[in-house]
Design a protein around this motif. Structure first.
Motif, PDB file in Angstrom:
ATOM      1  N   VAL A 112       0.732  -1.223   0.024  1.00  0.00           N
ATOM      2  CA  VAL A 112      -0.014   0.064   0.140  1.00  0.00           C
ATOM      3  C   VAL A 112       0.902   1.371  -0.044  1.00  0.00           C
ATOM      4  O   VAL A 112       1.737   1.402   0.823  1.00  0.00           O
ATOM      5  N   GLY A 113       0.643   2.339  -0.947  1.00  0.00           N
ATOM      6  CA  GLY A 113       1.138   3.472  -0.828  1.00  0.00           C
ATOM      7  C   GLY A 113       2.662   3.793  -1.220  1.00  0.00           C
ATOM      8  O   GLY A 113       3.294   4.505  -0.865  1.00  0.00           O
ATOM      9  N   ARG A 233      10.397  17.753  14.133  1.00  0.00           N
ATOM     10  CA  ARG A 233      11.319  16.734  14.307  1.00  0.00           C
ATOM     11  C   ARG A 233      10.881  15.523  13.528  1.00  0.00           C
ATOM     12  O   ARG A 233       9.802  14.801  13.747  1.00  0.00           O
ATOM     13  N   GLY A 234      11.687  14.839  12.684  1.00  0.00           N
ATOM     14  CA  GLY A 234      11.398  13.591  11.898  1.00  0.00           C
ATOM     15  C   GLY A 234      12.163  13.628  10.618  1.00  0.00           C
ATOM     16  O   GLY A 234      12.956  14.557  10.294  1.00  0.00           O
ATOM     17  N   ARG A 235      11.802  12.237  10.102  1.00  0.00           N
ATOM     18  CA  ARG A 235      12.391  12.175   8.880  1.00  0.00           C
ATOM     19  C   ARG A 235      11.728  12.736   7.774  1.00  0.00           C
ATOM     20  O   ARG A 235      10.189  12.870   7.511  1.00  0.00           O
ATOM     21  N   PRO A 236      12.107  13.613   6.922  1.00  0.00           N
ATOM     22  CA  PRO A 236      11.340  14.625   5.874  1.00  0.00           C
ATOM     23  C   PRO A 236      10.389  13.832   5.129  1.00  0.00           C
ATOM     24  O   PRO A 236       9.317  14.082   4.722  1.00  0.00           O
ATOM     25  N   GLU A 237      10.865  12.436   4.331  1.00  0.00           N
ATOM     26  CA  GLU A 237      10.088  11.612   3.563  1.00  0.00           C
ATOM     27  C   GLU A 237       8.884  11.070   4.413  1.00  0.00           C
ATOM     28  O   GLU A 237       7.588  10.907   3.623  1.00  0.00           O
ATOM     29  N   ASP A 238       9.027  10.692   5.565  1.00  0.00           N
ATOM     30  CA  ASP A 238       7.750  10.454   6.462  1.00  0.00           C
ATOM     31  C   ASP A 238       6.907  11.494   6.668  1.00  0.00           C
ATOM     32  O   ASP A 238       5.709  11.221   6.514  1.00  0.00           O
ATOM     33  N   ARG A 245      -0.986  12.904   2.480  1.00  0.00           N
ATOM     34  CA  ARG A 245      -2.103  12.142   2.686  1.00  0.00           C
ATOM     35  C   ARG A 245      -3.282  12.815   3.611  1.00  0.00           C
ATOM     36  O   ARG A 245      -4.198  12.949   3.260  1.00  0.00           O
ATOM     37  N   ASP A 246      -2.693  13.306   4.737  1.00  0.00           N
ATOM     38  CA  ASP A 246      -3.793  13.843   5.604  1.00  0.00           C
ATOM     39  C   ASP A 246      -4.514  15.252   5.018  1.00  0.00           C
ATOM     40  O   ASP A 246      -5.630  15.498   5.398  1.00  0.00           O
ATOM     41  N   HIS A 247      -3.946  15.845   4.162  1.00  0.00           N
ATOM     42  CA  HIS A 247      -4.442  17.010   3.593  1.00  0.00           C
ATOM     43  C   HIS A 247      -4.702  16.747   2.263  1.00  0.00           C
ATOM     44  O   HIS A 247      -5.126  18.011   1.618  1.00  0.00           O
ATOM     45  N   ASP A 248      -4.651  15.835   1.706  1.00  0.00           N
ATOM     46  CA  ASP A 248      -5.135  15.410   0.342  1.00  0.00           C
ATOM     47  C   ASP A 248      -4.438  16.540  -0.716  1.00  0.00           C
ATOM     48  O   ASP A 248      -5.081  17.526  -1.533  1.00  0.00           O
ATOM     49  N   ALA A 249      -2.925  16.476  -0.500  1.00  0.00           N
ATOM     50  CA  ALA A 249      -2.259  17.517  -1.319  1.00  0.00           C
ATOM     51  C   ALA A 249      -2.680  17.394  -2.818  1.00  0.00           C
ATOM     52  O   ALA A 249      -2.594  16.348  -3.407  1.00  0.00           O
ATOM     53  N   ALA A 250      -2.684  18.599  -3.381  1.00  0.00           N
ATOM     54  CA  ALA A 250      -2.855  18.691  -4.934  1.00  0.00           C
ATOM     55  C   ALA A 250      -1.631  18.405  -5.575  1.00  0.00           C
ATOM     56  O   ALA A 250      -1.506  17.968  -6.740  1.00  0.00           O
ATOM     57  N   VAL A 274      10.625  10.332  -1.189  1.00  0.00           N
ATOM     58  CA  VAL A 274       9.198  11.016  -1.158  1.00  0.00           C
ATOM     59  C   VAL A 274       8.479  10.416  -2.404  1.00  0.00           C
ATOM     60  O   VAL A 274       7.331  10.048  -2.685  1.00  0.00           O
ATOM     61  N   LEU A 275       9.215  10.167  -3.672  1.00  0.00           N
ATOM     62  CA  LEU A 275       8.662   9.635  -4.905  1.00  0.00           C
ATOM     63  C   LEU A 275       8.164   8.363  -4.736  1.00  0.00           C
ATOM     64  O   LEU A 275       7.431   7.849  -5.549  1.00  0.00           O
ATOM     65  N   HIS A 276       8.895   7.532  -3.573  1.00  0.00           N
ATOM     66  CA  HIS A 276       8.162   6.155  -3.498  1.00  0.00           C
ATOM     67  C   HIS A 276       7.544   6.122  -2.690  1.00  0.00           C
ATOM     68  O   HIS A 276       6.676   4.870  -2.536  1.00  0.00           O
ATOM     69  N   HIS A 277       6.938   6.828  -1.798  1.00  0.00           N
ATOM     70  CA  HIS A 277       5.787   6.519  -0.750  1.00  0.00           C
ATOM     71  C   HIS A 277       4.738   7.993  -1.009  1.00  0.00           C
ATOM     72  O   HIS A 277       3.689   7.670  -0.117  1.00  0.00           O
ATOM     73  N   VAL A 278       4.907   8.906  -1.620  1.00  0.00           N
ATOM     74  CA  VAL A 278       3.812   9.816  -1.589  1.00  0.00           C
ATOM     75  C   VAL A 278       2.985   9.524  -2.911  1.00  0.00           C
ATOM     76  O   VAL A 278       3.263   9.490  -4.002  1.00  0.00           O
ATOM     77  N   THR A 279       1.601   9.511  -2.731  1.00  0.00           N
ATOM     78  CA  THR A 279       0.467   9.169  -3.605  1.00  0.00           C
ATOM     79  C   THR A 279       0.218  10.110  -4.214  1.00  0.00           C
ATOM     80  O   THR A 279      -0.162   9.990  -5.670  1.00  0.00           O
ATOM     81  N   ALA A 280       0.371  11.472  -4.074  1.00  0.00           N
ATOM     82  CA  ALA A 280       0.112  12.791  -4.787  1.00  0.00           C
ATOM     83  C   ALA A 280       1.093  12.893  -6.108  1.00  0.00           C
ATOM     84  O   ALA A 280       2.294  12.411  -6.038  1.00  0.00           O
ATOM     85  N   PRO A 281       0.809  13.611  -6.884  1.00  0.00           N
ATOM     86  CA  PRO A 281       1.823  14.007  -7.840  1.00  0.00           C
ATOM     87  C   PRO A 281       3.004  14.680  -7.286  1.00  0.00           C
ATOM     88  O   PRO A 281       2.821  15.674  -6.215  1.00  0.00           O
ATOM     89  N   VAL A 282       4.253  14.476  -7.553  1.00  0.00           N
ATOM     90  CA  VAL A 282       5.336  14.889  -6.976  1.00  0.00           C
ATOM     91  C   VAL A 282       6.282  15.820  -7.955  1.00  0.00           C
ATOM     92  O   VAL A 282       6.502  15.103  -9.057  1.00  0.00           O
TER      93      VAL A 282
END
Length: 288
Positions: A112-113, A233-238, A245-250, A274-282
């Protein structure tokens, strides 16, 4: 002269989804749309003349049919279709150099994702200084939904090209801009040193201040764009994958630092993630 939005088209569902996204982007930019299909040079793949003629006829239909369908869904849009001879990883960067941006499809992986930017996409991205947008196909059909969420920017540098692209995309869409800045604790925390809550609080405030200072000039020149700054704080790709996902990014915008090397350019680990885990257009924007 307004340069075209160019789409690499091979007939796959992913590339057809990229063509639809490119058509919408071209309309927003009031720019023409160029569909590019790349055909391998004669004699490269041994096969009978009849087989090659049949494949060429099929390949020629791909951009022509997509052109007709896009004109039907986007009346008034200037759509051209070209078939070029060569290798995609060499031809597409040349096409991108003449364009506002290049749009490519990304393929789903098992699980998934997760999505795959193939060897051609990575090679093209590493060889062009123009923005490249990767679009995945929807679960059904090849016309992706048109999300109304914000443009999401992953920011770890104050590169003007990156900020300008993100603000302009938000302005065109008449939507907000959500800026995510990820940061990490100092390395010595990884060597068994006890956590200091006051130090963590100081770093949190410091990073948020730096983000605000970096964004302020762009807020001033784009007062019509509603901006949300999110420093954590955190991993940028995560963080980017969760926010998208949370904001339904355009659209998710990330940067790629240009590195000149005899071995070629690099995509970068964060951009790759990011390219491998984000489902919105990148959109990947190169910067110095």
């Amino acid at each position: 002269m307004v340069r075209a939005v160019t789409v690499g088209l091979d007939g796959s569902r992913e590339s057809l989804a990229a063509a639809e996204w490119g058509a919408r982007e071209a309309e927003l930019r009031e720019a023409p749309l160029r569909l590019v299909n790349v055909w391998a040079p004669d004699g490269v793949v041994p096969q009978s003349m009849a087989d090659r003629d049949g494949q060429r006829h099929w390949a020629e239909r791909i951009p022509r049919r997509a052109q007709e369908e896009l004109r039907g869904r986007h009346p008034g849009l200037d759509v051209t279709a070209d078939q070029l001879v060569g290798w995609p990883r060499e031809v597409l960067p040349e096409a991108a150099a003449e364009s506002e941006l290049l749009v490519l499809g990304s393929r789903g992986l098992s699980g998934v994702g997760r999505f795959l930017v193939g060897a051609v996409g990575q090679a093209v991205l590493a060889q062009t200084d123009r923005p490249v947008v990767f679009v995945r196909a929807p679960e059904h059909g090849h016309v992706p939904p048109d999300p109304r969420g914000p443009v999401l920017l992953g920011l770890d540098t104050t590169a003007d090209a990156l900020l300008e692209f993100a603000f302009d995309e938000a302005r065109r869409r008449r939507t907000g801009l959500w800026i995510v800045h990820a940061w990490s604790l100092p390395p010595y925390f990884g060597y068994g040193m006890p956590s200091d809550s006051s130090l963590t609080a100081d770093l949190t405030e410091k990073e948020a201040t730096h983000l605000g200072e970096a964004v302020r000039p762009w807020r001033d020149t784009h007062p019509d764009v509603e901006v949300t700054e999110d420093s954590r704080r955190g991993r940028p790709e995560d963080l980017l994958a969760d926010a998208a996902r949370d904001h339904d990014a355009a659209l998710v915008v990330v940067g790629r630092r240009i590195r000149r090397s005899p071995l070629g350019g690099r995509v970068g680990s964060v951009t790759y993630g990011v390219l491998h885990h984000v489902t919105a257009p990148v959109a990947v924007v190169s910067h110095s």
